[in-house]
Design a protein around this motif. Structure first.
Motif, PDB file in Angstrom:
ATOM      1  N   GLN A 111      51.532  39.585 -67.174  1.00 18.71           N
ATOM      2  CA  GLN A 111      50.410  38.758 -66.760  1.00 18.71           C
ATOM      3  C   GLN A 111      49.789  38.061 -67.962  1.00 18.71           C
ATOM      4  OE1 GLN A 111      46.681  40.441 -64.793  1.00 18.71           O
ATOM      5  NE2 GLN A 111      47.844  39.799 -63.004  1.00 18.71           N
ATOM      6  N   GLU A 140      46.249  35.660 -68.866  1.00 18.49           N
ATOM      7  CA  GLU A 140      44.981  35.071 -68.444  1.00 18.49           C
ATOM      8  C   GLU A 140      44.615  33.964 -69.421  1.00 18.49           C
ATOM      9  OE1 GLU A 140      40.351  36.440 -67.763  1.00 18.49           O
ATOM     10  OE2 GLU A 140      41.983  37.799 -67.179  1.00 18.49           O
ATOM     11  N   ARG A 155      38.854  29.932 -65.470  1.00 21.52           N
ATOM     12  CA  ARG A 155      40.019  30.687 -65.910  1.00 21.52           C
ATOM     13  C   ARG A 155      41.165  30.561 -64.919  1.00 21.52           C
ATOM     14  NH1 ARG A 155      40.083  37.085 -64.881  1.00 21.52           N
ATOM     15  NH2 ARG A 155      39.629  37.093 -62.650  1.00 21.52           N
ATOM     16  N   VAL A 196      45.030  32.774 -64.002  1.00 27.75           N
ATOM     17  CA  VAL A 196      45.790  34.000 -64.209  1.00 27.75           C
ATOM     18  C   VAL A 196      47.207  33.792 -63.693  1.00 27.75           C
ATOM     19  CG1 VAL A 196      45.973  36.463 -63.726  1.00 27.75           C
ATOM     20  CG2 VAL A 196      43.713  35.421 -64.000  1.00 27.75           C
ATOM     21  N   PRO A 200      45.833  39.098 -59.129  1.00 30.05           N
ATOM     22  CA  PRO A 200      45.399  38.342 -60.300  1.00 30.05           C
ATOM     23  C   PRO A 200      43.977  38.683 -60.704  1.00 30.05           C
ATOM     24  CG  PRO A 200      46.590  36.906 -58.795  1.00 30.05           C
ATOM     25  CD  PRO A 200      46.417  38.234 -58.104  1.00 30.05           C
ATOM     26  N   GLY A 201      43.742  38.759 -62.020  1.00 29.88           N
ATOM     27  CA  GLY A 201      42.429  39.080 -62.528  1.00 29.88           C
ATOM     28  C   GLY A 201      42.384  40.422 -63.231  1.00 29.88           C
TER      29      GLY A 201
END
Length: 313
Positions: free
Chosen positions: A266, A268, A295, A297, A306-307
């Motif tokens: 992942q 970000e 933002r 992701v 996501p996050g």
């Protein structure tokens, strides 16, 4: 730039250093010397090809596909998303030779902002028990067959499974070469990331990488933690053997996994301006979620929603 080629050359010339070991939580004494520069990941071919041909990514970020020639004439072709100070480099299976082209292979560079800080990192490593770090100078050939010194690199070891991290410091010769398209120094000794990268990010949404999550083996993690601590990152252990490293505006999370589960998980990113919408872009076997807010992701494969990148839990 790419770690694995440099590491293979350095290991061949100098021999591998002994395996480093992760120790207690904490950070080195003094100011932060190393900052997240970039990371790379080897993805499945379908995802890599979808990234390469994505029209959305060309609007979202300063995006390019570029072939680079480094030390010893080694070449690599990567897909790049470039921000103000940080960037991301993506490959497909087989794009790199040997195990470096294996699905799940990853790497990360952390760089200095001031000339002369990399030797200080080396000294800190030696005091921490890494008595024989691997040092290497990477070069770049702009196509005329004359290599230009690019950056000095530092590794804790010459042995790795599928991930390696290296400290780096850009060379003055590279900044002096107009083909590097770098910016003037903002202050004496400026070898920083913002000077190195062009300002093309300003015309896109993506500003910088603010969080990255990598799944690596326990051995690769043990080899990485001493470098992060020597560079001034604050490192905290997680249940299950992973760690979170923070410093300089980027949170780096490592999950400790068996080698078959290793890989880029992942990323970000901050945006140049907030957006009012939530956009989900499927790119191969990955999902880029942009907004709402400032933002985005990008999740590769199956992971938490996501996050979660960089949250440390």
């Amino acid at each position: 730039m790419i770690m694995v080629i440099a590491l293979a050359l350095a290991g061949a010339v100098q021999g591998g250093a002994g395996t480093a070991r992760a120790e207690e939580d904490g950070t080195a004494t003094g100011r932060q010397l190393l900052f997240y520069n970039h990371a790379y990941g080897v993805l499945d071919r379908e995802t890599a090809d979808a990234i390469e041909h994505s029209s959305y990514l060309r609007d979202f970020a300063a995006f390019q596909v570029r072939t680079t020639t480094g030390a010893g004439g080694q070449t690599w072709t990567g897909r790049y998303l470039t921000g103000r100070e940080t960037y991301l480099e993506l490959f497909g299976v087989g794009d790199l030779p040997g195990k470096d082209g294996t699905l799940g292979a990853t790497g990360m560079g952390v760089s200095t902002e001031r000339a002369g800080d990399l030797p200080t990192v080396t000294e800190r490593l030696r005091k921490a028990g890494i008595t024989d770090p691997v040092e290497f100078r990477q070069t770049r050939d702009f196509g005329d067959g004359v290599p230009v010194p690019w950056f000095d690199a530092l590794f804790t070891t010459g042995e790795y499974d599928l991930f390696g991290a290296w400290g780096m410091e850009y060379r003055p010769e590279y900044f002096a070469d107009p083909r590097g398209n770098t910016e003037p120094a903002a202050h004496p000794g400026d070898v920083g990331r913002e000077r190195y990268l062009p300002d093309t990010y300003r015309d896109r949404l993506m500003q910088d990488v603010t969080g990255i999550r990598l799944a690596v083996t326990a051995r690769d993690l043990d080899n990485t933690v001493p470098l992060l601590k020597a560079g001034g990152f604050t490192v905290r252990s997680l249940p299950g053997g992973g760690v979170v490293a923070k410093g300089g505006g980027t949170t780096i999370r490592f999950d400790s996994v068996p080698v078959e589960r290793a890989g880029l998980k992942q990323v970000e990113m901050s945006l140049n301006q907030p957006v009012a919408y939530r956009h989900v872009e499927r790119i191969g076997h990955s999902s880029l979620v942009v907004g709402p807010g400032s933002r985005a992701v990008w999740t590769f494969g199956e992971l938490e929603p996501p996050g979660t990148a960089g949250q440390g839990s």
